[in-house]
Design an enzyme around this catalytic site. Structure first.
Site: not given
Length: 284
Positions: A32, A35, A39, A149
């Site tokens: 989304m 970052l 990420h 993650g």
């Protein structure tokens, strides 16, 4: 080199078709945006496992409730693209919401069992939105693998279930939570925290570590392990949303960690008005 920015489904599909004709292996990292190193670590791992890495940057409206932070969710596309470039990402899908959910859109994906309880109980409709957008991304990109993650552990189990149940043929890879040096799990929502709240937020990781230590010393019953987390939350003045010990795959609550079993201990709490989540494996 800056990644190619794809704004529409049509140009993304054309890029994917070209990639498939070349026979190169694709890894996808859905995000989304806003970052952080967590990420970026997924992107680097994608580079290690595949020939090409693509990412999506899309604040998905269908996974936010009416009183949640959709409008103020942090955004920084320019900075995100720079981070993608540093990780070797070749293409970034960054659509507007109407491109993903055009007028007349009516199809949603609901993963029924692992979406129950935990965040699913506290955020009605959240995982329906997550499952829908991830399914759309996997169908659009047709990657060989996709990386997520473990910090969003229930989300990871939802995605594994939808991939398996819908026969999408994508390897779903869960990567360990990336933490700050002091143990705080990296999260885009950490940007909401004041310096004081940032220190108070450490109670989540401290509580999980205390429970792990207790389990290693021989205490395996859920009430005692959960109490160890709650003591840290209470000492820091955090408002608990949940603390639960669950089976690592089905996410069903456990009365205790059985010998040889690796369970998962999950916590959600409010630091001021910011809701944070964390989790750790426990037992084994």
């Amino acid at each position: 080199m800056a990644p190619l920015v794809l704004r529409t489904v049509a140009e993304t599909a054309a890029w994917v078709d070209s990639l498939r004709r070349s026979g190169r292996r694709l890894a996808l990292v859905p995000t989304m945006g806003f970052l952080h190193e967590g990420h970026v670590s997924l992107m680097r791992e994608g580079r290690r496992r595949a020939d090409v890495v693509a990412a999506s940057i899309f604040v998905n409206p269908t996974q936010f409730g009416p009183k949640e932070d959709l409008s103020r969710y942090p955004r920084d596309l320019e900075g995100d693209l720079a981070k993608c470039a540093s990780a070797g990402v070749e293409a970034v899908f960054a659509p507007v919401p109407a491109e993903v959910y055009p007028p007349g859109y009516q199809t949603y994906v609901d993963v029924e069992q692992v979406s129950q309880g935990l965040c699913g109980a506290r955020r009605p409709g959240h995982f329906r939105g997550v499952a829908t957008v991830v399914t759309k991304l996997l169908c659009l990109f047709k990657p060989q693998l996709a990386l997520f993650g473990e910090k969003d552990y229930q989300q990871l189990q939802v995605i594994r279930a939808l991939e398996r149940d819908l026969n999408l043929g994508v390897e779903i890879i869960g990567m360990p939570t990336v933490r700050e040096a002091d143990g705080l799990a990296m999260s885009s929502r950490n940007a909401y925290l004041s310096p004081e709240d940032r220190q108070r937020a450490l109670a989540l990781s401290r509580g999980l570590a205390a429970a792990q230590a207790l389990c290693r010393s021989g205490t395996r019953e859920t009430p005692a392990l959960v109490a160890a987390v709650r003591r840290e939350l209470e000492a820091a003045g955090l408002r608990e949303d949940y603390v639960e010990l669950v089976d690592a795959t089905s996410l069903t609550p456990l009365p205790a960690v059985s010998p040889g079993q690796t369970a998962r201990l999950l916590v959600a709490a409010f630091v001021g008005s910011t809701r944070l989540i964390d989790n750790q494996p426990i037992g084994g």
